[in-house]
Motif scaffolding. Structure first.
Motif, PDB file in Angstrom:
ATOM      1  N   ARG A 177      18.392  10.033   0.354  1.00  0.00           N
ATOM      2  CA  ARG A 177      19.312  11.059   0.862  1.00  0.00           C
ATOM      3  C   ARG A 177      20.760  10.588   0.768  1.00  0.00           C
ATOM      4  O   ARG A 177      21.666  11.392   0.529  1.00  0.00           O
ATOM      5  N   ALA A 178      20.965   9.286   0.965  1.00  0.00           N
ATOM      6  CA  ALA A 178      22.328   8.746   0.923  1.00  0.00           C
ATOM      7  C   ALA A 178      22.840   8.574  -0.495  1.00  0.00           C
ATOM      8  O   ALA A 178      24.045   8.400  -0.709  1.00  0.00           O
ATOM      9  N   GLY A 179      21.938   8.602  -1.477  1.00  0.00           N
ATOM     10  CA  GLY A 179      22.339   8.368  -2.861  1.00  0.00           C
ATOM     11  C   GLY A 179      22.359   6.902  -3.239  1.00  0.00           C
ATOM     12  O   GLY A 179      22.990   6.519  -4.229  1.00  0.00           O
ATOM     13  N   ALA A 180      21.677   6.063  -2.457  1.00  0.00           N
ATOM     14  CA  ALA A 180      21.597   4.640  -2.776  1.00  0.00           C
ATOM     15  C   ALA A 180      20.577   4.414  -3.882  1.00  0.00           C
ATOM     16  O   ALA A 180      19.647   5.202  -4.061  1.00  0.00           O
ATOM     17  N   ARG A 181      20.734   3.312  -4.592  1.00  0.00           N
ATOM     18  CA  ARG A 181      19.832   3.005  -5.696  1.00  0.00           C
ATOM     19  C   ARG A 181      18.660   2.155  -5.203  1.00  0.00           C
ATOM     20  O   ARG A 181      18.853   1.086  -4.630  1.00  0.00           O
ATOM     21  N   VAL A 182      17.461   2.651  -5.439  1.00  0.00           N
ATOM     22  CA  VAL A 182      16.227   1.959  -5.078  1.00  0.00           C
ATOM     23  C   VAL A 182      15.618   1.365  -6.341  1.00  0.00           C
ATOM     24  O   VAL A 182      15.597   2.011  -7.394  1.00  0.00           O
ATOM     25  N   VAL A 183      15.133   0.122  -6.233  1.00  0.00           N
ATOM     26  CA  VAL A 183      14.441  -0.517  -7.351  1.00  0.00           C
ATOM     27  C   VAL A 183      13.107  -1.060  -6.838  1.00  0.00           C
ATOM     28  O   VAL A 183      12.881  -1.163  -5.627  1.00  0.00           O
ATOM     29  N   ALA A 184      12.225  -1.402  -7.773  1.00  0.00           N
ATOM     30  CA  ALA A 184      10.915  -1.945  -7.417  1.00  0.00           C
ATOM     31  C   ALA A 184      10.890  -3.437  -7.695  1.00  0.00           C
ATOM     32  O   ALA A 184      11.540  -3.927  -8.623  1.00  0.00           O
ATOM     33  N   SER A 185      10.129  -4.164  -6.872  1.00  0.00           N
ATOM     34  CA  SER A 185       9.977  -5.601  -7.108  1.00  0.00           C
ATOM     35  C   SER A 185       8.610  -6.055  -6.628  1.00  0.00           C
ATOM     36  O   SER A 185       8.031  -5.477  -5.706  1.00  0.00           O
ATOM     37  N   THR A 186       8.110  -7.101  -7.275  1.00  0.00           N
ATOM     38  CA  THR A 186       6.860  -7.707  -6.805  1.00  0.00           C
ATOM     39  C   THR A 186       7.115  -8.916  -5.926  1.00  0.00           C
ATOM     40  O   THR A 186       6.225  -9.335  -5.194  1.00  0.00           O
ATOM     41  N   ASP A 187       8.322  -9.518  -6.009  1.00  0.00           N
ATOM     42  CA  ASP A 187       8.577 -10.799  -5.347  1.00  0.00           C
ATOM     43  C   ASP A 187       7.559 -11.831  -5.860  1.00  0.00           C
ATOM     44  O   ASP A 187       7.069 -12.687  -5.113  1.00  0.00           O
ATOM     45  N   SER A 188       7.260 -11.737  -7.143  1.00  0.00           N
ATOM     46  CA  SER A 188       6.232 -12.573  -7.749  1.00  0.00           C
ATOM     47  C   SER A 188       6.579 -14.051  -7.665  1.00  0.00           C
ATOM     48  O   SER A 188       7.710 -14.457  -7.912  1.00  0.00           O
ATOM     49  N   HIS A 189       5.566 -14.867  -7.358  1.00  0.00           N
ATOM     50  CA  HIS A 189       5.672 -16.321  -7.431  1.00  0.00           C
ATOM     51  C   HIS A 189       4.714 -16.875  -8.488  1.00  0.00           C
ATOM     52  O   HIS A 189       4.582 -18.092  -8.631  1.00  0.00           O
ATOM     53  N   ALA A 190       4.033 -15.983  -9.201  1.00  0.00           N
ATOM     54  CA  ALA A 190       3.112 -16.354 -10.269  1.00  0.00           C
ATOM     55  C   ALA A 190       3.154 -15.253 -11.314  1.00  0.00           C
ATOM     56  O   ALA A 190       3.201 -14.066 -10.985  1.00  0.00           O
ATOM     57  N   ALA A 191       3.116 -15.625 -12.580  1.00  0.00           N
ATOM     58  CA  ALA A 191       3.333 -14.664 -13.661  1.00  0.00           C
ATOM     59  C   ALA A 191       2.335 -13.522 -13.653  1.00  0.00           C
ATOM     60  O   ALA A 191       2.680 -12.396 -14.027  1.00  0.00           O
ATOM     61  N   GLU A 192       1.109 -13.785 -13.217  1.00  0.00           N
ATOM     62  CA  GLU A 192       0.108 -12.717 -13.245  1.00  0.00           C
ATOM     63  C   GLU A 192       0.418 -11.587 -12.264  1.00  0.00           C
ATOM     64  O   GLU A 192      -0.187 -10.516 -12.326  1.00  0.00           O
ATOM     65  N   GLU A 193       1.391 -11.783 -11.370  1.00  0.00           N
ATOM     66  CA  GLU A 193       1.780 -10.751 -10.411  1.00  0.00           C
ATOM     67  C   GLU A 193       2.913  -9.864 -10.937  1.00  0.00           C
ATOM     68  O   GLU A 193       3.185  -8.800 -10.364  1.00  0.00           O
ATOM     69  N   VAL A 194       3.583 -10.287 -11.991  1.00  0.00           N
ATOM     70  CA  VAL A 194       4.780  -9.589 -12.462  1.00  0.00           C
ATOM     71  C   VAL A 194       4.438  -8.153 -12.867  1.00  0.00           C
ATOM     72  O   VAL A 194       3.523  -7.903 -13.657  1.00  0.00           O
ATOM     73  N   GLY A 195       5.182  -7.211 -12.310  1.00  0.00           N
ATOM     74  CA  GLY A 195       5.025  -5.804 -12.683  1.00  0.00           C
ATOM     75  C   GLY A 195       3.743  -5.155 -12.226  1.00  0.00           C
ATOM     76  O   GLY A 195       3.441  -4.039 -12.663  1.00  0.00           O
ATOM     77  N   ARG A 196       2.994  -5.791 -11.327  1.00  0.00           N
ATOM     78  CA  ARG A 196       1.714  -5.245 -10.869  1.00  0.00           C
ATOM     79  C   ARG A 196       1.924  -4.587  -9.500  1.00  0.00           C
ATOM     80  O   ARG A 196       2.088  -5.261  -8.491  1.00  0.00           O
ATOM     81  N   TYR A 197       1.943  -3.270  -9.492  1.00  0.00           N
ATOM     82  CA  TYR A 197       2.297  -2.529  -8.285  1.00  0.00           C
ATOM     83  C   TYR A 197       1.121  -1.759  -7.712  1.00  0.00           C
ATOM     84  O   TYR A 197       0.354  -1.133  -8.446  1.00  0.00           O
TER      85      TYR A 197
END
Length: 255
Positions: free
Chosen positions: A214-234
Motif C-alpha cells: 500500500r505504501a509503494g515500498a519494494r518487496v523482494v524474496a530471499s531464502t537466507d540460504s546458508h547452503a547452495a541447495e536452498e538457493v531460490g527454493r521457496y
C-alpha cells in the motif's frame, strides 16, 4: 510496486539474501551459489555475508565475486548483512564501508537483537525487561522507531527477516497494529529501502507485506540460504505473498 490484489510472479525469480563461506555459519562457496541460482531458474541473486564493525575482508569478498563467471540471464548483486544495534538506528558496520559504485550494492540490516535505548538487547534481556514492566506497546515502539531510523541512516538498505526478533522476545507481529505497520512501510517507501520476505524465518507476515504494498515500498524474496541447495527454493515466501495478496483483494472489494 506490486498492485494490490495481484501478486508478482517474477518476485520468486530473485533471491536477495544468500550466504557463502565468507560467513562463518555457511557452507557453500560463491561459485556454488551462483550455479544453484542458475539451476533454480533465477534471474537475480544477492550474495550476502555477515559483517560487524571489526570485519576487514569486504574488499576480498567483492574481488572474489567479481572474479566469478556469471551465467547469461543471471544478475549477481552483493550485500553485507549487519545487525541493527539500537533505537537510534545504528547498524554494526565496518568503518569506511563503500556502498554503491566500487563497493557493495546493499546493506542488509538484520534484527538479530532488540534495538534498545542503550544498545542491542538480547532476547533474554528483552524478556526480562518486559517481565519487569516494560509494556509491549513501548517495546514495539522502540522496534519500529529503530527500524525507521536505520532506514533513514543507511544507504541502499534492505531489511532482512524483519520482525523475526518478535517471537524470540515473546511478542508477535499481530501486536504491531495498523498504525505502526503503516509508519514502518511508509519509511521503507520514502527511503527506497528493500524489504525481503524471508523463507528461513517466515517473515514479515501478510499484514506487513500488504502495508508495504500500500505504501509503494519494494518487496523482494530471499531464502537466507546458508547452503547452495536452498538457493531460490521457496515455500513459506510464496504462502506469505499469497496471503498478503488475499488481504489486498479484500480491501479492494470493500465499499
Amino acid at each position: 510496486m506490486t498492485a494490490p490484489g495481484h501478486a508478482e510472479p517474477s518476485l520468486l525469480l530473485g533471491d536477495h539474501h544468500v550466504h557463502s563461506t565468507f560467513s562463518d555459519d555457511a557452507r557453500s562457496t560463491l561459485a556454488e551459489n551462483i550455479a544453484a541460482a542458475q539451476a533454480a531458474g533465477l534471474d537475480r541473486l544477492r550474495l550476502t555475508d555477515h559483517v560487524r564493525a571489526s570485519t576487514t575482508w569486504v574488499p576480498e569478498f567483492l574481488a572474489a565475486v567479481a572474479a566469478e563467471p556469471v551465467p547469461d540471464g543471471v544478475t549477481v548483486l552483493t550485500g553485507v548483512e549487519a545487525k541493527l544495534l539500537d533505537a537510534s538506528g545504528s547498524v554494526d558496520l565496518p568503518p569506511g564501508l563503500v556502498v554503491g559504485e566500487g563497493g557493495v550494492d546493499a546493506i542488509v540490516i538484520g534484527d538479530h537483537q532488540f534495538p534498545g535505548t542503550d544498545g542491542p538487547w538480547s532476547p533474554e534481556s528483552t524478556r526480562r525487561r518486559l517481565a519487569a514492566g516494560l509494556s509491549a506497546g513501548d517495546a514495539l515502539d522502540l522496534l519500529v522507531q529503530g527500524s525507521i531510523r536505520a532506514m533513514e541512516r543507511t544507504p541502499r538498505a534492505q531489511l532482512a527477516h524483519w520482525f523475526s526478533i518478535l517471537p524470540k522476545v515473546g511478542l508477535s507481529e499481530a501486536q504491531l497494529g495498523a498504525d505502526r505497520l503503516a509508519a514502518w512501510a511508509d519509511s521503507a517507501a520514502a527511503t527506497g529501502t528493500l524489504v525481503e520476505v524471508n523463507e528461513k524465518w517466515g517473515c514479515p507476515g501478510p499484514e506487513a507485506i500488504a502495508a508495504l504494498r500500500r505504501a509503494g515500498a519494494r518487496v523482494v524474496a530471499s531464502t537466507d540460504s546458508h547452503a547452495a541447495e536452498e538457493v531460490g527454493r521457496y515455500d513459506r515466501v510464496a504462502t506469505l505473498l499469497a496471503a498478503a495478496d488475499g488481504l489486498d483483494t479484500r480491501q479492494e472489494e470493500r465499499p
